[in-house]
Design an enzyme around this catalytic site. Structure first.
Site, short mmCIF file in Angstrom:
data_model
loop_
_atom_site.label_atom_id
_atom_site.label_comp_id
_atom_site.label_asym_id
_atom_site.label_seq_id
_atom_site.Cartn_x
_atom_site.Cartn_y
_atom_site.Cartn_z
N HIS A 1 -4.35 1.38 7.93
CA HIS A 1 -2.94 1.85 7.86
C HIS A 1 -2.70 3.15 7.03
O HIS A 1 -2.23 4.26 7.24
CB HIS A 1 -1.79 0.68 7.62
CG HIS A 1 -0.41 1.04 7.58
ND1 HIS A 1 0.53 0.72 8.21
CD2 HIS A 1 0.29 2.02 6.42
CE1 HIS A 1 1.67 1.26 8.02
NE2 HIS A 1 1.63 1.96 6.84
N GLU A 2 -3.23 3.05 5.73
CA GLU A 2 -3.12 3.90 4.67
C GLU A 2 -3.93 5.00 5.21
O GLU A 2 -3.55 6.37 5.16
CB GLU A 2 -3.49 3.55 3.38
CG GLU A 2 -2.68 2.42 2.84
CD GLU A 2 -1.14 2.52 2.86
OE1 GLU A 2 -0.75 3.49 3.13
OE2 GLU A 2 -0.69 1.43 3.03
N HIS B 1 -2.09 7.43 7.64
CA HIS B 1 -1.46 8.23 6.85
C HIS B 1 -2.04 9.50 6.55
O HIS B 1 -1.45 10.56 6.70
CB HIS B 1 -0.77 7.59 5.64
CG HIS B 1 0.43 6.77 5.93
ND1 HIS B 1 1.76 7.10 6.68
CD2 HIS B 1 0.53 5.29 5.69
CE1 HIS B 1 2.49 6.13 6.40
NE2 HIS B 1 1.92 5.17 5.94
N GLY C 1 0.79 -1.16 0.05
CA GLY C 1 0.09 -0.06 0.07
C GLY C 1 0.81 1.04 -0.15
O GLY C 1 1.96 1.22 0.27
N GLN D 1 2.68 9.94 1.79
CA GLN D 1 4.18 9.29 2.06
C GLN D 1 5.06 9.81 0.82
O GLN D 1 6.29 9.73 0.97
CB GLN D 1 4.21 7.94 1.85
CG GLN D 1 3.51 7.24 3.23
CD GLN D 1 3.58 5.76 3.12
OE1 GLN D 1 2.35 5.32 2.36
NE2 GLN D 1 4.39 4.87 3.47
N CYS E 1 6.31 -0.32 7.32
CA CYS E 1 5.99 0.75 6.84
C CYS E 1 6.91 1.33 5.98
O CYS E 1 8.27 1.39 6.29
CB CYS E 1 5.47 2.13 7.89
SG CYS E 1 4.82 3.49 6.81
N LEU E 2 6.65 1.74 4.80
CA LEU E 2 7.85 2.00 3.98
C LEU E 2 8.21 3.65 4.37
O LEU E 2 9.55 3.94 3.87
CB LEU E 2 7.44 2.23 2.26
CG LEU E 2 6.76 1.00 1.63
CD1 LEU E 2 5.83 1.38 0.42
CD2 LEU E 2 7.83 0.21 1.34
O1 GNR Z 1 4.12 -2.57 2.42
C1 GNR Z 1 3.63 -2.43 3.65
N1 GNR Z 1 3.22 -3.73 4.54
C2 GNR Z 1 2.28 -3.67 5.57
C3 GNR Z 1 2.36 -4.78 6.34
C4 GNR Z 1 1.52 -4.91 7.43
C5 GNR Z 1 0.78 -3.76 7.79
C6 GNR Z 1 0.66 -2.48 6.92
C7 GNR Z 1 1.64 -2.90 5.72
S1 GNR Z 1 1.35 -1.06 4.78
C8 GNR Z 1 3.16 -1.29 4.12
C9 GNR Z 1 3.23 -0.09 2.84
C10 GNR Z 1 2.98 1.08 3.65
O2 GNR Z 1 3.81 1.71 4.43
N2 GNR Z 1 1.90 1.81 3.38
O3 GNR Z 1 1.69 3.02 3.93
NI NI Z 2 2.83 3.11 5.95
#
Ligand code: GNR
Ligand code: NI
Length: 168
Positions: free
Chosen positions: A133-134, A137, A46, A51, A91-92
């Site tokens: 999670h997104e 952000h 995601g 980001q 998270c990236l």
């Molecule tokens: O790549 C991603 N893997 C992930 C694994 C577990 C819970 C959430 C994520 S999201 C993350 C990519 C990211 O940072 N998206 O904002």
């Molecule tokens: Ni993230």
């Protein structure tokens, strides 16, 4: 197509609250395509516009194994949620760290596609976690906000140190 730069914690720009999208034009489509390319290249499941330093309510994701099921959610809203689930999240924007976070197990979401058309999804498991999670952000929130301040500070210091080493 272009790869976009991903901001890293504790960059203050990650704390920006994203604004609603009201114009569904070619520029938006280009950003969507660039975000998908950036997400696949990372690789991640995601990516939120926040980001890549673009503070509009847009996220992309693909939780499929074959990476052939891209989803684009614009102005997403959670209509209802149920259950609790713990998952190890990464998270990236917080590279190299994984922590357990508790979130809703299922979410019913309404969003718009890149043409502005409304649609709904019922997500569970990894997809539900990813959407939440997104969407965090887009509010300027990161998964490290759910862990202890001691752990968060340790991660912040390590990433700040890495950043300094990159520069020198
Ligand atoms: O790549 C991603 N893997 C992930 C694994 C577990 C819970 C959430 C994520 S999201 C993350 C990519 C990211 O940072 N998206 O904002
Ligand atoms: Ni993230």
């Amino acid at each position: 197509m272009a790869l976009l730069n991903i901001l890293h914690f504790p960059d203050p720009r990650l704390r920006t609250k994203a604004v609603e999208v009201s114009v569904f034009d070619e520029n938006l489509q280009t950003l969507v395509n660039d975000m998908l390319e950036t997400m696949y290249e990372a690789p991640g499941i995601g990516l939120a516009a926040t980001q890549v330093d673009n503070h509009i309510r847009l996220l992309v994701m693909d939780i499929s194994e074959d990476k052939n099921d891209p989803k684009v959610l614009i102005n997403p809203q959670i209509l209802s949620s149920e259950g609790d689930e713990e998952m190890d999240e990464g998270c990236l924007s917080v590279p190299g760290y994984y922590e357990t976070v508790s979130r809703a197990e299922k979410v019913h979401v309404r969003a718009q596609d890149s043409k502005g058309k409304f649609f709904e999804i019922h997500a569970d498991d990894l997809e539900a976690v990813c959407i939440q999670h997104e969407m965090d952000h887009l509010e300027g929130k990161l998964f490290v906000d759910y862990i202890s301040s001691l752990k968060r500070d340790r991660i912040r210091k390590k990433l700040e140190k890495l950043k300094k080493q990159e520069k020198s």
